[in-house]
Structures are given as C-alpha cells and as structure tokens.
Design a protein around this motif. Structure first.
Motif, PDB file in Angstrom:
ATOM      1  N   PRO A 192      78.791 128.478 -11.835  1.00  0.00           N
ATOM      2  CA  PRO A 192      80.201 127.682 -11.493  1.00  0.00           C
ATOM      3  C   PRO A 192      79.913 126.476 -11.485  1.00  0.00           C
ATOM      4  CG  PRO A 192      80.133 129.677  -9.958  1.00  0.00           C
ATOM      5  CD  PRO A 192      78.735 129.594 -10.839  1.00  0.00           C
ATOM      6  N   SER A 193      78.694 126.010 -10.961  1.00  0.00           N
ATOM      7  CA  SER A 193      78.359 124.595 -10.819  1.00  0.00           C
ATOM      8  C   SER A 193      78.149 123.998 -12.192  1.00  0.00           C
ATOM      9  CB  SER A 193      77.158 124.485  -9.895  1.00  0.00           C
ATOM     10  OG  SER A 193      76.894 122.869 -10.171  1.00  0.00           O
ATOM     11  N   GLU A 194      77.397 124.729 -12.940  1.00  0.00           N
ATOM     12  CA  GLU A 194      77.050 124.296 -14.517  1.00  0.00           C
ATOM     13  C   GLU A 194      78.272 124.195 -15.497  1.00  0.00           C
ATOM     14  OE1 GLU A 194      74.388 122.851 -14.934  1.00  0.00           O
ATOM     15  OE2 GLU A 194      73.325 123.740 -13.279  1.00  0.00           O
ATOM     16  N   GLN A 195      79.222 125.323 -15.023  1.00  0.00           N
ATOM     17  CA  GLN A 195      80.528 125.067 -15.910  1.00  0.00           C
ATOM     18  C   GLN A 195      81.335 123.927 -15.373  1.00  0.00           C
ATOM     19  OE1 GLN A 195      81.886 129.138 -15.194  1.00  0.00           O
ATOM     20  NE2 GLN A 195      79.976 130.113 -16.447  1.00  0.00           N
ATOM     21  N   ARG A 196      81.539 123.809 -14.136  1.00  0.00           N
ATOM     22  CA  ARG A 196      82.302 122.471 -13.970  1.00  0.00           C
ATOM     23  C   ARG A 196      81.879 121.263 -14.331  1.00  0.00           C
ATOM     24  NH1 ARG A 196      82.880 124.973  -7.381  1.00  0.00           N
ATOM     25  NH2 ARG A 196      84.062 126.917  -8.182  1.00  0.00           N
ATOM     26  N   ILE A 197      80.595 120.994 -14.303  1.00  0.00           N
ATOM     27  CA  ILE A 197      79.661 119.975 -14.813  1.00  0.00           C
ATOM     28  C   ILE A 197      80.180 119.732 -16.150  1.00  0.00           C
ATOM     29  CG2 ILE A 197      77.501 118.879 -15.356  1.00  0.00           C
ATOM     30  CD1 ILE A 197      76.494 120.054 -12.512  1.00  0.00           C
ATOM     31  N   GLU A 198      80.007 121.092 -16.916  1.00  0.00           N
ATOM     32  CA  GLU A 198      80.224 120.988 -18.454  1.00  0.00           C
ATOM     33  C   GLU A 198      81.563 120.615 -18.664  1.00  0.00           C
ATOM     34  OE1 GLU A 198      79.341 120.965 -22.398  1.00  0.00           O
ATOM     35  OE2 GLU A 198      77.881 121.274 -20.829  1.00  0.00           O
ATOM     36  N   GLY A 199      82.669 120.800 -18.047  1.00  0.00           N
ATOM     37  CA  GLY A 199      83.989 120.367 -17.974  1.00  0.00           C
ATOM     38  C   GLY A 199      84.098 119.025 -17.938  1.00  0.00           C
ATOM     39  N   TRP A 200      83.454 118.293 -17.017  1.00  0.00           N
ATOM     40  CA  TRP A 200      83.327 116.715 -16.382  1.00  0.00           C
ATOM     41  C   TRP A 200      82.841 116.058 -17.887  1.00  0.00           C
ATOM     42  CZ3 TRP A 200      78.629 114.698 -15.396  1.00  0.00           C
ATOM     43  CH2 TRP A 200      78.375 113.373 -15.388  1.00  0.00           C
ATOM     44  N   ARG A 201      81.799 116.751 -18.308  1.00  0.00           N
ATOM     45  CA  ARG A 201      81.041 116.143 -19.471  1.00  0.00           C
ATOM     46  C   ARG A 201      82.073 116.175 -20.570  1.00  0.00           C
ATOM     47  NH1 ARG A 201      75.942 118.747 -18.334  1.00  0.00           N
ATOM     48  NH2 ARG A 201      74.295 117.304 -17.647  1.00  0.00           N
ATOM     49  N   LEU A 202      82.615 117.136 -20.984  1.00  0.00           N
ATOM     50  CA  LEU A 202      83.524 117.205 -22.091  1.00  0.00           C
ATOM     51  C   LEU A 202      84.602 116.357 -22.071  1.00  0.00           C
ATOM     52  CD1 LEU A 202      84.300 118.789 -24.614  1.00  0.00           C
ATOM     53  CD2 LEU A 202      85.340 120.526 -23.428  1.00  0.00           C
ATOM     54  N   ALA A 203      85.282 116.358 -20.847  1.00  0.00           N
ATOM     55  CA  ALA A 203      86.364 115.304 -20.623  1.00  0.00           C
ATOM     56  C   ALA A 203      86.082 113.971 -20.985  1.00  0.00           C
ATOM     57  CB  ALA A 203      87.115 115.480 -19.112  1.00  0.00           C
ATOM     58  N   LEU A 204      84.836 113.514 -20.207  1.00  0.00           N
ATOM     59  CA  LEU A 204      84.218 112.019 -20.485  1.00  0.00           C
ATOM     60  C   LEU A 204      83.946 111.761 -22.055  1.00  0.00           C
ATOM     61  CD1 LEU A 204      81.841 111.474 -17.865  1.00  0.00           C
ATOM     62  CD2 LEU A 204      84.190 110.857 -17.768  1.00  0.00           C
ATOM     63  N   ALA A 205      83.353 112.721 -22.852  1.00  0.00           N
ATOM     64  CA  ALA A 205      83.275 112.613 -24.154  1.00  0.00           C
ATOM     65  C   ALA A 205      84.538 112.554 -25.147  1.00  0.00           C
ATOM     66  CB  ALA A 205      82.313 114.109 -24.408  1.00  0.00           C
ATOM     67  N   GLU A 206      85.300 113.447 -24.702  1.00  0.00           N
ATOM     68  CA  GLU A 206      86.868 113.299 -25.321  1.00  0.00           C
ATOM     69  C   GLU A 206      87.184 111.941 -25.315  1.00  0.00           C
ATOM     70  OE1 GLU A 206      88.493 118.003 -24.574  1.00  0.00           O
ATOM     71  OE2 GLU A 206      89.040 116.210 -23.322  1.00  0.00           O
ATOM     72  N   ALA A 207      87.048 111.390 -24.072  1.00  0.00           N
ATOM     73  CA  ALA A 207      87.861 109.846 -23.824  1.00  0.00           C
ATOM     74  C   ALA A 207      87.030 108.953 -24.589  1.00  0.00           C
ATOM     75  CB  ALA A 207      88.203 109.771 -22.569  1.00  0.00           C
ATOM     76  N   GLY A 208      85.704 109.090 -24.817  1.00  0.00           N
ATOM     77  CA  GLY A 208      84.879 108.179 -25.194  1.00  0.00           C
ATOM     78  C   GLY A 208      84.192 107.319 -23.909  1.00  0.00           C
ATOM     79  N   ALA A 209      84.161 107.898 -22.814  1.00  0.00           N
ATOM     80  CA  ALA A 209      83.871 107.091 -21.665  1.00  0.00           C
ATOM     81  C   ALA A 209      82.407 107.171 -21.563  1.00  0.00           C
ATOM     82  CB  ALA A 209      84.449 107.875 -20.507  1.00  0.00           C
ATOM     83  N   ALA A 246      85.175 106.363  -9.585  1.00  0.00           N
ATOM     84  CA  ALA A 246      85.698 107.544  -9.316  1.00  0.00           C
ATOM     85  C   ALA A 246      84.656 108.748  -9.205  1.00  0.00           C
ATOM     86  CB  ALA A 246      86.717 108.004 -10.073  1.00  0.00           C
ATOM     87  N   VAL A 247      84.645 109.803  -8.315  1.00  0.00           N
ATOM     88  CA  VAL A 247      83.876 110.812  -8.178  1.00  0.00           C
ATOM     89  C   VAL A 247      84.457 112.174  -8.353  1.00  0.00           C
ATOM     90  CG1 VAL A 247      82.178 111.880  -6.603  1.00  0.00           C
ATOM     91  CG2 VAL A 247      82.271 109.413  -6.950  1.00  0.00           C
ATOM     92  N   PHE A 248      83.809 112.919  -8.969  1.00  0.00           N
ATOM     93  CA  PHE A 248      84.500 114.380  -9.061  1.00  0.00           C
ATOM     94  C   PHE A 248      83.158 115.320  -8.278  1.00  0.00           C
ATOM     95  CE2 PHE A 248      83.875 118.426 -11.581  1.00  0.00           C
ATOM     96  CZ  PHE A 248      84.689 119.159 -10.835  1.00  0.00           C
ATOM     97  N   ALA A 249      83.471 115.739  -7.382  1.00  0.00           N
ATOM     98  CA  ALA A 249      82.493 116.673  -6.361  1.00  0.00           C
ATOM     99  C   ALA A 249      82.863 118.087  -6.704  1.00  0.00           C
ATOM    100  CB  ALA A 249      82.656 116.470  -4.983  1.00  0.00           C
ATOM    101  N   CYS A 250      82.067 118.969  -7.157  1.00  0.00           N
ATOM    102  CA  CYS A 250      82.085 120.433  -7.680  1.00  0.00           C
ATOM    103  C   CYS A 250      82.575 121.129  -6.638  1.00  0.00           C
ATOM    104  CB  CYS A 250      80.974 120.721  -8.550  1.00  0.00           C
ATOM    105  SG  CYS A 250      80.700 120.091 -10.168  1.00  0.00           S
ATOM    106  N   ASN A 251      82.772 120.894  -5.337  1.00  0.00           N
ATOM    107  CA  ASN A 251      83.502 121.630  -4.374  1.00  0.00           C
ATOM    108  C   ASN A 251      83.904 120.694  -3.088  1.00  0.00           C
ATOM    109  OD1 ASN A 251      81.401 121.464  -2.606  1.00  0.00           O
ATOM    110  ND2 ASN A 251      81.285 123.481  -1.953  1.00  0.00           N
ATOM    111  N   ASP A 252      84.877 121.284  -2.587  1.00  0.00           N
ATOM    112  CA  ASP A 252      85.560 120.499  -1.324  1.00  0.00           C
ATOM    113  C   ASP A 252      84.652 120.304  -0.351  1.00  0.00           C
ATOM    114  OD1 ASP A 252      87.870 120.601  -2.909  1.00  0.00           O
ATOM    115  OD2 ASP A 252      88.875 122.191  -1.853  1.00  0.00           O
ATOM    116  N   LEU A 253      83.695 121.034  -0.055  1.00  0.00           N
ATOM    117  CA  LEU A 253      82.744 120.442   1.066  1.00  0.00           C
ATOM    118  C   LEU A 253      82.219 119.497   0.813  1.00  0.00           C
ATOM    119  CD1 LEU A 253      81.331 124.010   2.265  1.00  0.00           C
ATOM    120  CD2 LEU A 253      82.985 122.303   3.459  1.00  0.00           C
ATOM    121  N   MET A 254      81.458 119.341  -0.551  1.00  0.00           N
ATOM    122  CA  MET A 254      80.968 118.030  -0.960  1.00  0.00           C
ATOM    123  C   MET A 254      81.754 116.729  -1.012  1.00  0.00           C
ATOM    124  SD  MET A 254      77.905 119.543  -3.647  1.00  0.00           S
ATOM    125  CE  MET A 254      78.989 119.919  -4.936  1.00  0.00           C
TER     126      MET A 254
END
Length: 364
Positions: A192-209, A246-254
C-alpha cells in the motif's frame, strides 16, 4: 453447569431429541421444540462448542491477523469485521502480529490448531513473502487478504486502489497551486505504501512539478506508519533549505505526527504548509486543523471481507475473487491555496467614494 441430560429431564423428552433441536439435525415438532427451548433458557444450558465442531467438522470461528492493533485504521476495520461475523453467527479470533513476520508465522500455526473455518489476513512484510504463501497453503482454509496483496492466486482480496488515492492527494495539492510537494511514505516493500507513493510520483510528473524520478525522490521521506515517524519526518522536512509548501503523508497517523511537528516549529497549517493524510480514521476529523485525507471505504472493506470469506466457507464459490474499491478525497482544514495563488486572487482595492458626490446623505 446444565447438561444435555438436564435439559431432557426438564423438557420431558429424550436426550436425542434435545440434540436434534440444538444441532438442527432432524425435524422436531413445534410443540416439542418450544419445550426444549424453554428448558434451555430456564437452565442456562450452553452447547459444547467442541463437541459440535467434531460432529459438523466446523467451528463457527474465523481468524484475523492484523499488523498493528494500535493503528486506528486497523481497529476500525476489526470492529466492522467483528460486527459482521457476529451477525452471521461466527466468533472472531484476532491476532496482532506487531509487524513481525516471525510472530505472524506463530499466530498462523495457533489459528490452524484452533481449527478455524476461514481466515482474514492483513499481511506483515513484503508482498513477495514466499514463506507466508506456503504457510497459508498449509492451513487449507479459505483466506481473504485485506488491504495488502501478496503473490497468492488462491486467496481472495479486498483492498482500496492505493495508487489512485496517492493521485487524489497529490492532484488536490497541485490544484491549490503547490508545486513542491513532499511525501512521507511507509516502510519499504509494503505494497500500500509503495502504491500510494507511486500515485504521488505520477501526479507530480503529470503536472511537470518534478522533471524526473531523482528529483521526486529528493522529496521522499520514509516513516513506519506511526505518529512518531511522521513527527520525525516532518521535522526533517522543515529543516531543509528549500522547504516544500505541502506534504502528503501516506497514512493519517503520520500526518497527525506531521501536524504536531509543524505546530512545534511555529509553522502554521495550512497557511504556510498544507498536509494531506490517507485512511480517514475517525480521529482525523478532530485534529487542529481537521485533516484533509484520502478516505478508504472501511465499512465496505470489512463487510466484503467477511462476506467473501463466508461464500468460500459455505461452498458457494471456489474460484478466488479480487475486489478493488475506489478511495475518495475528504477536504478539511489542513490544506489551502499556495501563497502565490492567494496573492493572485486578492481583488484590486476599491476607490473611496468622492466627497463631492451629488447624492444627499440620509439623516435618520
């Protein structure tokens, strides 16, 4: 403690008749059944579960393994699963592996000795853990994997689309004008962590960030899905020279740990830094500010896991089934527009009215 014989004497029937009523093994007339049931209630008779399991070759017991019972996400899932089991007439045996593969192995052996009818597993360790697959095959009971997929085609699976959730979180922050977005991921190798990170990476790449993976990894910190690890990662993020907005934490506890670190550092959330979590645990609505998060459909996850397991236990289905549920973004107070967006949105000042206006003042 009342026995089967005591119930038979009280109801004025044979022991065999009482057994048929208790185990539903033969038709008994309504009048006789009512006498037996009245006697059972009057004497407080409790059927011997072990004896019944030997006769039916079932125990009406399901097992469940979770990695960390102190994580509210798993606690909330367990409550849903237990309620569903109780409603279906099953008892749930819960084991907490504390994220230790060896402990997981021991508990699987314990559950096998208890002759459970089925098993729900939130696995500990990497998705390609061959030892876990071998042990699950050895149990020879229907198994549903929850939240974390492993390489076992014989198991059912119910989980959230984790990568899609990471996309939702990062795209939300990008839509607010944030370009430098850090990520606090979970342990290496946990699906789950690796997949959430992959989603974050993909969104940044899409936006050219971020122009490439190397730049994205410079914004990636690792935690252990605990508040303490999120707290420590956020302090490290805030010490960087080019601090993200901004920060995306991969679960609510973090994310909750990150909120505390920002508060201690005098960094205001969301005006100076926005934070998004993942899971939508009940506590996330009560942080200060309330946490924007990616909501997992926990009610459906827990209910589906039990229903799918009971289908296999009851022989209604033999082939493995995989269900992937879609997450939803829950926007609260921990995210806001980037400062550059806020400045651009400020309207031009309105000119003061002329003192030579011909409009007469109204005097009350």
């Amino acid at each position: 403690m009342a026995t089967l014989k005591d119930v038979a004497l009280e109801a004025r029937v044979s022991v065999t008749t009482v057994s048929h009523v208790v185990n539903a093994t033969r038709h008994v007339s309504p009048a006789v059944r009512e006498r037996v049931e009245l006697a059972i209630r009057a004497l407080g008779y409790v059927p011997n579960a072990m004896a019944r399991s030997l006769k039916s070759n079932t125990t009406s017991t399901l097992g469940m393994l979770i990695p960390n019972c102190s994580n509210p996400y798993f606690a909330e899932i367990v409550r849903i699963v237990e309620d569903r089991c109780f409603g279906a007439g099953y008892t749930l045996v819960l084991c907490n592996t504390d994220d230790e593969p060896n402990r997981q192995s021991v508990y699987l052996q314990v559950l096998a000795e208890r002759r459970i009818d089925g098993l729900i597993v939130v696995s500990t360790g990497p998705a390609d853990d061959d030892s876990l697959v071998r042990q699950l095959h050895g149990l020879r009971v229907p198994t549903v994997l929850l939240d974390r997929e492993i390489a076992d085609p014989a198991c059912d699976l119910v989980e959230t689309a984790h990568m899609q959730g990471g996309l939702l979180a990062a795209r939300h922050l990008l839509s607010l004008g944030h370009r430098r977005i850090a990520c606090i991921g979970g342990p290496v190798g946990v699906a789950p962590s690796e997949q959430r990170i992959e989603g974050w990476r993909l969104a940044l790449a899409e936006a050219g960030a971020t122009p490439d993976t190397a730049h994205a990894d410079a914004l990636l910190w690792r935690g252990s899905f605990t508040s303490q690890s999120g707290y420590e990662a956020m302090h490290a993020i805030l010490r960087t020279a080019d601090r993200p907005s901004a920060v995306f934490a991969c679960n609510d506890l973090m994310a909750i740990g990150a909120l505390r670190a920002a508060h201690e550092s005098g960094v205001h959330v969301p005006d100076e830094i926005s934070i998004v979590g993942f899971d939508d645990i009940e506590l996330s609505a009560y942080t200060s500010p309330p946490l924007t998060t990616v909501a997992q459909p926990k009610e459906r996850i827990g209910a589906l896991a039990v229903d799918m397991l009971l289908e296999r236990v009851g022989g209604q289905r033999r082939d493995a089934r995989k269900v992937v549920l879609q997450p939803e973004l829950c926007v609260r107070g921990s995210t806001a527009r980037h400062a550059s967006f806020r400045e651009a949105a400020v309207p031009a000042p309105v000119a003061a009215p002329s003192t030579t206006s011909s409009r007469k003042s109204r005097i009350p």
